[in-house]
Design a protein around this motif. Structure first.
Motif, PDB file in Angstrom:
ATOM      1  N   LEU A  97     -27.730   0.209 -26.464  1.00  0.00           N
ATOM      2  CA  LEU A  97     -28.026   0.065 -27.500  1.00  0.00           C
ATOM      3  C   LEU A  97     -29.888  -0.897 -27.199  1.00  0.00           C
ATOM      4  CD1 LEU A  97     -25.428  -2.009 -29.503  1.00  0.00           C
ATOM      5  CD2 LEU A  97     -26.099   0.230 -29.953  1.00  0.00           C
ATOM      6  N   ALA A  98     -29.750  -1.640 -26.160  1.00  0.00           N
ATOM      7  CA  ALA A  98     -31.055  -1.850 -25.622  1.00  0.00           C
ATOM      8  C   ALA A  98     -32.174  -1.000 -25.787  1.00  0.00           C
ATOM      9  CB  ALA A  98     -31.114  -3.206 -25.050  1.00  0.00           C
ATOM     10  N   ARG A  99     -31.471  -0.025 -24.257  1.00  0.00           N
ATOM     11  CA  ARG A  99     -32.374   1.114 -23.799  1.00  0.00           C
ATOM     12  C   ARG A  99     -32.436   1.902 -24.641  1.00  0.00           C
ATOM     13  NH1 ARG A  99     -30.397   5.968 -22.727  1.00  0.00           N
ATOM     14  NH2 ARG A  99     -31.131   7.348 -21.063  1.00  0.00           N
ATOM     15  N   GLY A 100     -32.264   1.761 -25.847  1.00  0.00           N
ATOM     16  CA  GLY A 100     -32.422   3.027 -27.152  1.00  0.00           C
ATOM     17  C   GLY A 100     -33.251   1.802 -28.332  1.00  0.00           C
ATOM     18  N   GLU A 101     -32.855   0.632 -27.917  1.00  0.00           N
ATOM     19  CA  GLU A 101     -34.448   0.158 -28.961  1.00  0.00           C
ATOM     20  C   GLU A 101     -35.435   0.200 -28.388  1.00  0.00           C
ATOM     21  OE1 GLU A 101     -35.995  -2.024 -32.286  1.00  0.00           O
ATOM     22  OE2 GLU A 101     -33.502  -0.875 -31.884  1.00  0.00           O
ATOM     23  N   ALA A 102     -35.770  -0.129 -27.203  1.00  0.00           N
ATOM     24  CA  ALA A 102     -37.051  -0.147 -26.541  1.00  0.00           C
ATOM     25  C   ALA A 102     -38.015   1.346 -26.717  1.00  0.00           C
ATOM     26  CB  ALA A 102     -36.497  -0.228 -25.414  1.00  0.00           C
ATOM     27  N   VAL A 103     -36.693   2.380 -26.861  1.00  0.00           N
ATOM     28  CA  VAL A 103     -37.403   4.097 -26.492  1.00  0.00           C
ATOM     29  C   VAL A 103     -37.994   4.090 -27.974  1.00  0.00           C
ATOM     30  CG1 VAL A 103     -36.527   6.889 -26.569  1.00  0.00           C
ATOM     31  CG2 VAL A 103     -36.256   4.899 -24.258  1.00  0.00           C
ATOM     32  N   VAL A 104     -36.851   4.297 -29.374  1.00  0.00           N
ATOM     33  CA  VAL A 104     -37.263   4.320 -30.294  1.00  0.00           C
ATOM     34  C   VAL A 104     -37.823   3.821 -31.015  1.00  0.00           C
ATOM     35  CG1 VAL A 104     -36.158   4.511 -32.792  1.00  0.00           C
ATOM     36  CG2 VAL A 104     -34.341   5.062 -30.997  1.00  0.00           C
ATOM     37  N   ALA A 105     -38.582   1.961 -30.522  1.00  0.00           N
ATOM     38  CA  ALA A 105     -39.648   1.034 -30.651  1.00  0.00           C
ATOM     39  C   ALA A 105     -41.517   1.896 -30.528  1.00  0.00           C
ATOM     40  CB  ALA A 105     -40.231   0.305 -30.395  1.00  0.00           C
ATOM     41  N   ALA A 106     -40.787   2.558 -28.796  1.00  0.00           N
ATOM     42  CA  ALA A 106     -42.114   2.638 -28.555  1.00  0.00           C
ATOM     43  C   ALA A 106     -41.998   4.313 -29.658  1.00  0.00           C
ATOM     44  CB  ALA A 106     -41.817   3.624 -26.982  1.00  0.00           C
ATOM     45  N   MET A 107     -41.777   5.102 -30.449  1.00  0.00           N
ATOM     46  CA  MET A 107     -41.878   6.048 -31.127  1.00  0.00           C
ATOM     47  C   MET A 107     -42.333   6.345 -32.348  1.00  0.00           C
ATOM     48  SD  MET A 107     -40.908   8.578 -29.157  1.00  0.00           S
ATOM     49  CE  MET A 107     -41.053  10.319 -30.300  1.00  0.00           C
ATOM     50  N   GLY A 108     -42.837   4.462 -33.013  1.00  0.00           N
ATOM     51  CA  GLY A 108     -43.308   4.523 -34.204  1.00  0.00           C
ATOM     52  C   GLY A 108     -44.799   4.780 -34.136  1.00  0.00           C
ATOM     53  N   GLY A 109     -44.511   5.410 -35.846  1.00  0.00           N
ATOM     54  CA  GLY A 109     -45.528   5.756 -35.792  1.00  0.00           C
ATOM     55  C   GLY A 109     -45.411   7.697 -36.154  1.00  0.00           C
ATOM     56  N   VAL A 110     -44.344   7.814 -35.380  1.00  0.00           N
ATOM     57  CA  VAL A 110     -44.052   9.235 -35.755  1.00  0.00           C
ATOM     58  C   VAL A 110     -42.902   9.393 -36.271  1.00  0.00           C
ATOM     59  CG1 VAL A 110     -42.078  10.982 -34.300  1.00  0.00           C
ATOM     60  CG2 VAL A 110     -43.817  10.039 -32.513  1.00  0.00           C
ATOM     61  N   ASP A 111     -42.771  10.817 -37.813  1.00  0.00           N
ATOM     62  CA  ASP A 111     -42.307  11.204 -38.298  1.00  0.00           C
ATOM     63  C   ASP A 111     -40.404  10.781 -38.075  1.00  0.00           C
ATOM     64  OD1 ASP A 111     -41.788  12.440 -40.675  1.00  0.00           O
ATOM     65  OD2 ASP A 111     -40.427  13.294 -39.662  1.00  0.00           O
ATOM     66  N   VAL A 112     -39.963   9.921 -38.621  1.00  0.00           N
ATOM     67  CA  VAL A 112     -38.433   9.740 -38.398  1.00  0.00           C
ATOM     68  C   VAL A 112     -37.518  10.350 -38.330  1.00  0.00           C
ATOM     69  CG1 VAL A 112     -38.131   9.138 -41.034  1.00  0.00           C
ATOM     70  CG2 VAL A 112     -36.877   7.877 -38.822  1.00  0.00           C
ATOM     71  N   ASP A 113     -37.728  11.332 -38.997  1.00  0.00           N
ATOM     72  CA  ASP A 113     -36.872  12.212 -38.581  1.00  0.00           C
ATOM     73  C   ASP A 113     -37.299  13.125 -37.675  1.00  0.00           C
ATOM     74  OD1 ASP A 113     -35.221  11.764 -41.211  1.00  0.00           O
ATOM     75  OD2 ASP A 113     -36.745  13.556 -42.661  1.00  0.00           O
ATOM     76  N   THR A 114     -38.237  12.807 -37.089  1.00  0.00           N
ATOM     77  CA  THR A 114     -38.616  13.640 -35.555  1.00  0.00           C
ATOM     78  C   THR A 114     -38.260  13.021 -34.608  1.00  0.00           C
ATOM     79  OG1 THR A 114     -40.439  14.654 -36.207  1.00  0.00           O
ATOM     80  CG2 THR A 114     -40.684  14.388 -34.339  1.00  0.00           C
ATOM     81  N   VAL A 115     -37.927  11.393 -34.334  1.00  0.00           N
ATOM     82  CA  VAL A 115     -37.681  10.088 -33.604  1.00  0.00           C
ATOM     83  C   VAL A 115     -35.956  10.956 -32.711  1.00  0.00           C
ATOM     84  CG1 VAL A 115     -37.242   8.439 -32.828  1.00  0.00           C
ATOM     85  CG2 VAL A 115     -38.948   8.717 -34.359  1.00  0.00           C
ATOM     86  N   MET A 116     -35.114  11.464 -33.237  1.00  0.00           N
ATOM     87  CA  MET A 116     -33.688  10.910 -32.593  1.00  0.00           C
ATOM     88  C   MET A 116     -33.961  12.821 -31.840  1.00  0.00           C
ATOM     89  SD  MET A 116     -32.543   8.226 -32.613  1.00  0.00           S
ATOM     90  CE  MET A 116     -31.586   8.753 -31.017  1.00  0.00           C
ATOM     91  N   PRO A 117     -34.060  13.543 -32.818  1.00  0.00           N
ATOM     92  CA  PRO A 117     -34.309  15.177 -31.853  1.00  0.00           C
ATOM     93  C   PRO A 117     -34.756  15.125 -30.588  1.00  0.00           C
ATOM     94  CG  PRO A 117     -34.594  14.978 -33.936  1.00  0.00           C
ATOM     95  CD  PRO A 117     -34.765  14.393 -34.341  1.00  0.00           C
ATOM     96  N   VAL A 118     -36.037  14.525 -30.607  1.00  0.00           N
ATOM     97  CA  VAL A 118     -37.294  14.184 -29.541  1.00  0.00           C
ATOM     98  C   VAL A 118     -36.567  13.290 -28.284  1.00  0.00           C
ATOM     99  CG1 VAL A 118     -39.384  12.499 -27.859  1.00  0.00           C
ATOM    100  CG2 VAL A 118     -39.271  13.800 -30.397  1.00  0.00           C
ATOM    101  N   VAL A 119     -35.966  12.393 -28.558  1.00  0.00           N
ATOM    102  CA  VAL A 119     -35.260  11.354 -27.908  1.00  0.00           C
ATOM    103  C   VAL A 119     -34.117  11.754 -26.421  1.00  0.00           C
ATOM    104  CG1 VAL A 119     -33.743   9.500 -27.238  1.00  0.00           C
ATOM    105  CG2 VAL A 119     -35.842   9.086 -28.589  1.00  0.00           C
TER     106      VAL A 119
END
Length: 203
Positions: A97-119
């Motif tokens: 979860l900490a790994r995921g938090e670091a990655v998703v936090a870096a996607m700030g500004g990207v459309d929320v619906d795009t974040v998880m498909p990108v990751v």
């Protein structure tokens, strides 16, 4: 978890069981059963412990996604068994979860619906790449032939096959294209993926 990880690092996942871990720790198996009920739970804990080694870092989403890919690959090379367990359902341990938090936090500004498909796309690329690499390592150990020796052994067969003219496009690529090593192949494929993501986000 370190005892289980050491067993897996040396002899692979078949060497891991609650009984064998207990023996490595010089305790009775029932002591472990008080904390861990099944081998599946043990494997989940092992994966999460290795995720503590995967610390994506960088400025901006592209650097962080590259770091995610490279550090996950490094961990899989250090712990070959990880290649057999990554993918599938998300890991929900604290390090994952900490790994995921670091990655998703870096996607700030990207459309929320795009974040998880990108990751998910980056994770899928890494899983496929490291599984191919680890499979190649295992094949080398099993056959005693490295990649160059294997190519030399099968070269005459390919020459005869390509001489038939049935596979002209494949023949041209194999004969004329630059052949990249594993590191270059991984980085090149990752660049293709990140370029595509960047183009999509920019639209």
């Amino acid at each position: 978890m370190q005892a289980a990880i050491r067993l897996a690092d040396v002899d692979g996942l078949p060497a891991v069981s609650l009984r064998k871990v207990a023996a490595a720790l010089d305790v009775g198996p029932m002591r472990l059963y008080g904390y861990i009920a099944t081998k599946e739970e043990l494997l989940d804990l092992m994966v999460d412990a290795v995720y503590a080694e995967i610390r994506p870092a960088g400025k901006g989403w592209r650097e962080v996604l590259r770091s995610l890919a490279e550090t996950t690959r490094q961990a899989a090379h250090q712990h070959e068994w990880l290649a057999d367990l990554i993918g599938g359902r998300p890991q929900l341990g604290p390090h994952a979860l900490a790994r995921g938090e670091a990655v998703v936090a870096a996607m700030g500004g990207v459309d929320v619906d795009t974040v998880m498909p990108v990751v998910d796309a980056v994770n899928a690329y890494v899983a496929g790449a490291v599984r191919r690499e680890i499979t190649e390592r295992r094949a080398e150990r099993a056959t005693g032939m490295d990649e160059k020796q294997w190519q030399a052994a099968f070269g005459p067969y390919l020459e005869r096959t390509f001489a038939t003219g049935r596979f002209p496009a494949l023949s041209t690529v194999i004969r004329d294209a630059t052949h990249l090593d594993a590191d270059e192949t991984f980085r090149t494929g990752l660049d293709f993926l990140l370029d595509g993501i960047q183009a999509h986000i920019a639209n």
